[in-house]
Design a protein around this motif. Structure first.
Motif, PDB file in Angstrom:
ATOM      1  N   LEU A 126      -4.994  -1.758   1.073  1.00 31.99           N
ATOM      2  CA  LEU A 126      -5.203  -0.501   0.351  1.00 31.99           C
ATOM      3  C   LEU A 126      -6.617   0.042   0.590  1.00 31.99           C
ATOM      4  O   LEU A 126      -6.865   1.234   0.469  1.00 31.99           O
ATOM      5  CB  LEU A 126      -4.970  -0.747  -1.147  1.00 31.99           C
ATOM      6  CG  LEU A 126      -4.665   0.455  -2.032  1.00 31.99           C
ATOM      7  CD1 LEU A 126      -3.420   1.185  -1.563  1.00 31.99           C
ATOM      8  CD2 LEU A 126      -4.496   0.026  -3.477  1.00 31.99           C
ATOM      9  N   VAL A 134      -2.312  -5.460  -5.803  1.00 31.98           N
ATOM     10  CA  VAL A 134      -2.422  -4.745  -4.530  1.00 31.98           C
ATOM     11  C   VAL A 134      -3.180  -5.650  -3.558  1.00 31.98           C
ATOM     12  O   VAL A 134      -3.815  -6.619  -3.968  1.00 31.98           O
ATOM     13  CB  VAL A 134      -3.157  -3.392  -4.695  1.00 31.98           C
ATOM     14  CG1 VAL A 134      -2.367  -2.447  -5.573  1.00 31.98           C
ATOM     15  CG2 VAL A 134      -4.569  -3.590  -5.254  1.00 31.98           C
ATOM     16  N   SER A 159       0.831  -1.208   0.000  1.00 28.75           N
ATOM     17  CA  SER A 159       0.000   0.000   0.000  1.00 28.75           C
ATOM     18  C   SER A 159       0.866   1.258   0.000  1.00 28.75           C
ATOM     19  O   SER A 159       0.536   2.248  -0.639  1.00 28.75           O
ATOM     20  CB  SER A 159      -0.918  -0.001   1.209  1.00 28.75           C
ATOM     21  OG  SER A 159      -1.838  -1.047   1.059  1.00 28.75           O
ATOM     22  N   PHE A 180       2.205   1.759  -3.410  1.00 29.95           N
ATOM     23  CA  PHE A 180       1.140   2.201  -4.309  1.00 29.95           C
ATOM     24  C   PHE A 180       0.858   3.694  -4.141  1.00 29.95           C
ATOM     25  O   PHE A 180       0.445   4.370  -5.082  1.00 29.95           O
ATOM     26  CB  PHE A 180      -0.142   1.393  -4.058  1.00 29.95           C
ATOM     27  CG  PHE A 180      -1.215   1.668  -5.063  1.00 29.95           C
ATOM     28  CD1 PHE A 180      -1.206   1.034  -6.295  1.00 29.95           C
ATOM     29  CD2 PHE A 180      -2.214   2.596  -4.811  1.00 29.95           C
ATOM     30  CE1 PHE A 180      -2.169   1.305  -7.249  1.00 29.95           C
ATOM     31  CE2 PHE A 180      -3.184   2.884  -5.755  1.00 29.95           C
ATOM     32  CZ  PHE A 180      -3.165   2.227  -6.977  1.00 29.95           C
TER      33      PHE A 180
END
Ligand code: G
Ligand code: MN
Length: 231
Positions: free
Chosen positions: A117, A113, A83, A86
């Motif tokens: 997230l 992912v 996360s 990302f």
């Protein structure tokens, strides 16, 4: 000392390799291996994660270009991003740069992912995903069912692949609850129009179970182990 291993993902109908997942590995000079779940959180804390995220994307694009040059035109490659990776401000720019540098089509790059997230701000996650999707990038939701399995995020985010966590598949043939969970996740994926991937398939019975329940893609030691590019 950082390198990448690659684990094939197959179409369960014909067992053909359709995608390859890249998995980061840290081999010390003495040959010992530090697993990513140990060093990634440390890299996140000490500010090195941004470089690792870029390395993962760039190596994946470079490797994909090499395989494409060998004639594997339809192959897709996936990269696992935490996360924190990302949410790196440079992610979009890094992806654009690597796609261009290695002359890769965005739709050949899958970003994996996890549900962690889903604990972040939805509109910001959605914004990043849409910007990447604009480059053609495809998303997979990894380890599904072990975290914050939010239907609202599943509804709103542009996710294409749902990867059933291996913990549910481990006992599919002996534990009725695991079997029910696996079957139900496959149904959720199918009903949402997603492609479902069973990860961690370690025997034929598990492969048959997920396939018989409508799962299209599979990955696991029974099919292929993660391996170096030479292998
Ligand atoms: O979080 P993610 O699903 O990306 O994790 C992939 C990890 O799972 C890799 O480190 C890989 O080596 C491991 N793995 C892949 N296939 C299997 C399998 O069949 N069984 C088990 N126990 N682990 C696997
Ligand atoms: Mn993964």
């Amino acid at each position: 000392e950082l390198t990448f291993y690659y684990q094939p993902l197959v179409n369960l109908n014909d067992l053909k390799v359709v995608k390859v997942e890249s998995l980061i590995r840290w081999f010390k000079p003495d040959g010992s291996m530090i697993p990513p779940d140990i060093f990634i959180p440390v890299a996140e804390q000490c500010g090195l994660i941004s470089k690792i995220g870029f390395l993962a994307i760039d190596c994946a694009c470079r490797q994909l270009a090499q395989w494409q040059a060998m004639g594997f035109d339809d192959l897709q490659i996936s990269v696992n991003l935490s996360s924190i990776e990302f949410q790196d401000n440079n992610l979009l720019q890094n992806v654009q740069q690597s796609l261009r540098l290695h002359n890769c089509q965005g739709n050949k790059l899958i970003i994996e992912v996890t549900e962690s997230l889903f604990m972040e701000d939805k509109s910001s996650v959605q914004h990043t995903m849409l910007a990447l999707k604009n480059e053609g990038v495809v998303f997979a939701l990894d380890d599904f069912g072990t975290g914050y399995s939010s239907f609202s995020y599943l509804q709103d985010l542009p996710i294409s692949f749902l990867k059933i966590d291996k913990s549910f598949l481990k006992n599919v043939c002996t534990n009725a609850r695991s079997a029910a969970i696996a079957r139900t996740i496959i149904d959720v994926g199918i009903n949402l129009g997603l492609e479902v991937v069973a990860e961690g398939i370690e025997d034929l019975a598990t492969l048959n179970y997920v396939k018989d329940n409508g799962c299209k893609f599979g990955q696991g030691y029974f099919l292929h182990r993660p391996m170096s590019v030479e292998n």
